[in-house]
Scaffold this active site. Sequence first.
Site, mmCIF file in Angstrom:
data_model
loop_
_atom_site.group_PDB
_atom_site.id
_atom_site.type_symbol
_atom_site.label_atom_id
_atom_site.label_comp_id
_atom_site.label_asym_id
_atom_site.label_seq_id
_atom_site.Cartn_x
_atom_site.Cartn_y
_atom_site.Cartn_z
ATOM 1 N N ASP A 12 -4.774 6.828 9.410
ATOM 2 C CA ASP A 12 -4.974 6.031 8.187
ATOM 3 C C ASP A 12 -6.425 5.664 7.930
ATOM 4 O O ASP A 12 -6.731 4.593 7.406
ATOM 5 C CB ASP A 12 -4.108 4.747 8.233
ATOM 6 C CG ASP A 12 -2.644 5.066 8.440
ATOM 7 O OD1 ASP A 12 -2.183 6.107 7.922
ATOM 8 O OD2 ASP A 12 -1.961 4.286 9.124
ATOM 9 N N LYS A 15 -8.180 9.900 5.322
ATOM 10 C CA LYS A 15 -8.392 11.353 5.359
ATOM 11 C C LYS A 15 -8.006 11.993 4.024
ATOM 12 O O LYS A 15 -8.716 12.859 3.510
ATOM 13 C CB LYS A 15 -7.548 11.984 6.494
ATOM 14 C CG LYS A 15 -7.937 11.485 7.881
ATOM 15 C CD LYS A 15 -7.015 12.035 8.954
ATOM 16 C CE LYS A 15 -5.609 11.491 8.889
ATOM 17 N NZ LYS A 15 -5.487 10.052 9.190
ATOM 18 N N GLY A 39 0.971 9.955 6.248
ATOM 19 C CA GLY A 39 1.029 9.443 4.882
ATOM 20 C C GLY A 39 -0.397 9.441 4.376
ATOM 21 O O GLY A 39 -1.203 8.634 4.819
ATOM 22 N N HIS A 40 -0.731 10.401 3.541
ATOM 23 C CA HIS A 40 -2.108 10.540 3.065
ATOM 24 C C HIS A 40 -2.168 10.150 1.590
ATOM 25 O O HIS A 40 -1.433 10.702 0.778
ATOM 26 C CB HIS A 40 -2.594 11.984 3.261
ATOM 27 C CG HIS A 40 -2.677 12.374 4.708
ATOM 28 N ND1 HIS A 40 -3.060 13.626 5.123
ATOM 29 C CD2 HIS A 40 -2.434 11.672 5.836
ATOM 30 C CE1 HIS A 40 -3.045 13.677 6.447
ATOM 31 N NE2 HIS A 40 -2.661 12.504 6.899
ATOM 32 N N GLN A 227 -2.912 12.044 11.398
ATOM 33 C CA GLN A 227 -3.056 11.098 12.521
ATOM 34 C C GLN A 227 -4.535 10.919 12.915
ATOM 35 O O GLN A 227 -5.393 11.064 12.064
ATOM 36 C CB GLN A 227 -2.189 11.529 13.719
ATOM 37 C CG GLN A 227 -0.679 11.337 13.485
ATOM 38 C CD GLN A 227 -0.023 12.462 12.722
ATOM 39 O OE1 GLN A 227 -0.180 13.621 13.047
ATOM 40 N NE2 GLN A 227 0.731 12.130 11.691
ATOM 41 N N HIS A 341 -13.854 2.428 3.349
ATOM 42 C CA HIS A 341 -13.485 1.007 3.331
ATOM 43 C C HIS A 341 -14.672 0.061 3.539
ATOM 44 O O HIS A 341 -14.494 -1.053 4.023
ATOM 45 C CB HIS A 341 -12.417 0.699 4.402
ATOM 46 C CG HIS A 341 -11.147 1.478 4.232
ATOM 47 N ND1 HIS A 341 -10.958 2.728 4.748
ATOM 48 C CD2 HIS A 341 -10.002 1.157 3.590
ATOM 49 C CE1 HIS A 341 -9.759 3.166 4.441
ATOM 50 N NE2 HIS A 341 -9.147 2.239 3.740
HETATM 51 P P1 GDP Z 1 -4.899 8.720 5.722
HETATM 52 O O1 GDP Z 1 -3.578 8.723 6.389
HETATM 53 O O2 GDP Z 1 -6.025 8.871 6.677
HETATM 54 O O3 GDP Z 1 -5.007 9.714 4.593
HETATM 55 O O4 GDP Z 1 -5.060 7.268 5.080
HETATM 56 P P2 GDP Z 1 -3.930 6.440 4.285
HETATM 57 O O5 GDP Z 1 -3.783 7.013 2.944
HETATM 58 O O6 GDP Z 1 -2.710 6.264 5.111
HETATM 59 O O7 GDP Z 1 -4.593 4.998 4.244
HETATM 60 C C1 GDP Z 1 -5.810 4.764 3.626
HETATM 61 C C2 GDP Z 1 -5.625 3.713 2.527
HETATM 62 O O8 GDP Z 1 -6.877 3.226 2.136
HETATM 63 C C3 GDP Z 1 -5.002 4.288 1.274
HETATM 64 O O9 GDP Z 1 -4.292 3.271 0.608
HETATM 65 C C4 GDP Z 1 -6.225 4.706 0.455
HETATM 66 O O10 GDP Z 1 -5.982 4.747 -0.934
HETATM 67 C C5 GDP Z 1 -7.172 3.611 0.793
HETATM 68 N N1 GDP Z 1 -8.594 3.970 0.830
HETATM 69 C C6 GDP Z 1 -9.176 5.146 1.186
HETATM 70 N N2 GDP Z 1 -10.531 5.034 1.163
HETATM 71 C C7 GDP Z 1 -10.795 3.746 0.808
HETATM 72 C C8 GDP Z 1 -12.015 2.992 0.640
HETATM 73 O O11 GDP Z 1 -13.116 3.473 0.842
HETATM 74 N N3 GDP Z 1 -11.867 1.684 0.262
HETATM 75 C C9 GDP Z 1 -10.644 1.114 0.055
HETATM 76 N N4 GDP Z 1 -10.615 -0.163 -0.315
HETATM 77 N N5 GDP Z 1 -9.498 1.789 0.217
HETATM 78 C C10 GDP Z 1 -9.575 3.082 0.597
HETATM 79 P P1 IMO Z 2 -1.760 9.566 9.121
HETATM 80 O O1 IMO Z 2 -1.850 11.074 9.023
HETATM 81 C C1 IMO Z 2 -1.159 6.090 11.672
HETATM 82 C C2 IMO Z 2 1.654 6.564 15.003
HETATM 83 C C3 IMO Z 2 2.961 5.819 14.969
HETATM 84 C C4 IMO Z 2 3.193 5.613 16.449
HETATM 85 C C5 IMO Z 2 2.678 6.910 17.062
HETATM 86 C C6 IMO Z 2 3.759 7.939 17.330
HETATM 87 O O2 IMO Z 2 -1.243 8.929 7.885
HETATM 88 O O3 IMO Z 2 -3.060 9.003 9.587
HETATM 89 P P2 IMO Z 2 5.210 9.519 15.772
HETATM 90 O O4 IMO Z 2 6.164 9.183 14.670
HETATM 91 O O5 IMO Z 2 4.080 10.393 15.357
HETATM 92 O O6 IMO Z 2 5.894 10.036 17.000
HETATM 93 O O7 IMO Z 2 4.587 8.079 16.189
HETATM 94 O O8 IMO Z 2 1.738 7.422 16.126
HETATM 95 N N1 IMO Z 2 1.384 7.416 13.811
HETATM 96 C C7 IMO Z 2 0.471 7.130 12.875
HETATM 97 N N2 IMO Z 2 -0.324 6.045 12.729
HETATM 98 N N3 IMO Z 2 -1.250 7.129 10.812
HETATM 99 C C8 IMO Z 2 -0.487 8.223 10.963
HETATM 100 O O9 IMO Z 2 -0.628 9.331 10.214
HETATM 101 C C9 IMO Z 2 0.462 8.239 12.018
HETATM 102 N N4 IMO Z 2 1.381 9.126 12.444
HETATM 103 C C10 IMO Z 2 1.929 8.616 13.549
HETATM 104 O O10 IMO Z 2 2.852 4.610 14.267
HETATM 105 O O11 IMO Z 2 2.366 4.574 16.924
HETATM 106 MG MG MG Z 3 -1.882 7.538 6.539
#
Ligand code: GDP
Ligand code: IMO
Ligand code: MG
Length: 443
Positions: A12, A15, A39-40, A227, A341
């Site tokens: 998270d 990416k 979850g991207h 991840q 962020h």
């Molecule tokens: P990922 O799994 O690495 O793709 O990241 P996620 O989408 O799960 O979580 C990142 C969250 O931060 C999402 O809600 C994005 O929309 C948000 N986000 C990404 N870059 C920034 C940033 O530079 N600032 C802020 N405030 N939010 C961001």
């Molecule tokens: P993205 O791609 C954050 C964490 C889970 C748990 C551990 C193992 O959005 O960054 P799993 O279901 O993979 O066997 O869970 O890894 N986890 C993540 N944490 N971002 C993710 O994906 C994750 N995918 C798995 O919360 O701790």
């Molecule tokens: Mg994510």
Amino acid sequence: MTVTIVGSQLGDEGKGALVDLWGGDADIVVRYQGGDNAGHTVVEDGEEYKLSLVPSGAVRDKVGVLGNGCVINPRTLFSEIDDLRERGLDPDVRLAKRAHVIMPYHRRLDNIEEEAKADSDLTVGTTGRGIGPTYEDKAGRRGIRVGDLLDPDVLRQRLEYVVPKKKALIEDVYGLEAGEECDVEALVEEYTEIGRRLREDDMAVNCGDFLAERREAGDNVMFEGAQGTLIDIDHGSYPYVTSSNPTAGGAATGTGVGPTVVGQGEVVGIVKSYLSRVGEGPMPTELKDDARDEELADFIREKGGEFGTVTGRPRRIGWLDMPMLRHAARVSGFTGIAVNHLDVLAGLDEVKVGHAYELEGDERLTMPATTERWGECEPVLKEFDTWPEVDWAAVAEEGYEAIPDAAQDYLEYLSDELDVPIYAVGVGPGREQTVHIENPFDD
Ligand code: GDP
Ligand code: IMO
Ligand code: MG
């Protein structure tokens, strides 16, 4: 030209946002590991897409590939594709025939095992998507692969072998009742039908060959890691990890291109300006020591929207952890980083970074290899001047020099410590809320 996007911390990191940003210059976006545990988020013109399996290039109409290193739940894939179609996108997604399939019994077993561990400190806090059990079967040579779905006889043979074992596990080991997830006939029927759809839509490919042909034709390829480094099964905080290799080596083994191909390209670590963790495991810089820490963590969680994209769980919050990032930079060989962020830390009355750890009276700059020792590390905090809330949209437009001075100091410290350049700085979730410094696809 290839660009590999790797999570530097605990997932998270944003990416998806960077894959979307630079994906404009890619022709193909390839996931190399993980499954719908990811979850991207991509935000385009205020429209938010949360992608679990469809590679984030879909928002820009790029071909998406799920490489052989992925584990694919066809039910969630098709429902995601259908949802995106309803929203006006037309995702072109190809699946590696060598990728493994998440079956209904994997998901059931993921939840059963978490439940069984509930009263111990072995709980991982998985996403419950069946990721671990599917990779277990892959390593145990009893998995179902995408290619098997295309051949009903092979599919039946594999299921007739494996399903009774899952049934026995559920009933004899865990003392529960097996349900329709262990009904061989129903599984053969449903997954043969899925195989038919894959064939009809020409979605199954030999990933390595497909990428080789496209690269020969001059296509730019982006490898989209899911991840993050600290939940990598080899380089993370085992056992509080996922079951694949999000680190850059996974881009080669998980797609069928050589490591030299990945290594000749750019490998960009995505860094969140602080830490968030969903799930169990140590976190030395976690903000949880006193009421003030908790208040700060709550503020950052709310402002940064730090709730799991997949499960909605509140994420744990901490200061940036430099030993963790030094480890990530070495494991994946980062050629650059993107720092997201930065806006979330604006306006705080303190900003700190875990510069090093103290372990048994010694100061160390890197992480110990065992999770137990890592859990004993105390952070050696370095304090930074704070920066104010500013008009981040204007900053993104004007460029790096418009970033407040204290925040520039913070970024420069990061870049110096890791000895890599910063390619982009995220100052908000939207595509345009990014300070561009260098595009890794440019020569
Ligand atoms: P990922 O799994 O690495 O793709 O990241 P996620 O989408 O799960 O979580 C990142 C969250 O931060 C999402 O809600 C994005 O929309 C948000 N986000 C990404 N870059 C920034 C940033 O530079 N600032 C802020 N405030 N939010 C961001
Ligand atoms: P993205 O791609 C954050 C964490 C889970 C748990 C551990 C193992 O959005 O960054 P799993 O279901 O993979 O066997 O869970 O890894 N986890 C993540 N944490 N971002 C993710 O994906 C994750 N995918 C798995 O919360 O701790
Ligand atoms: Mg994510």
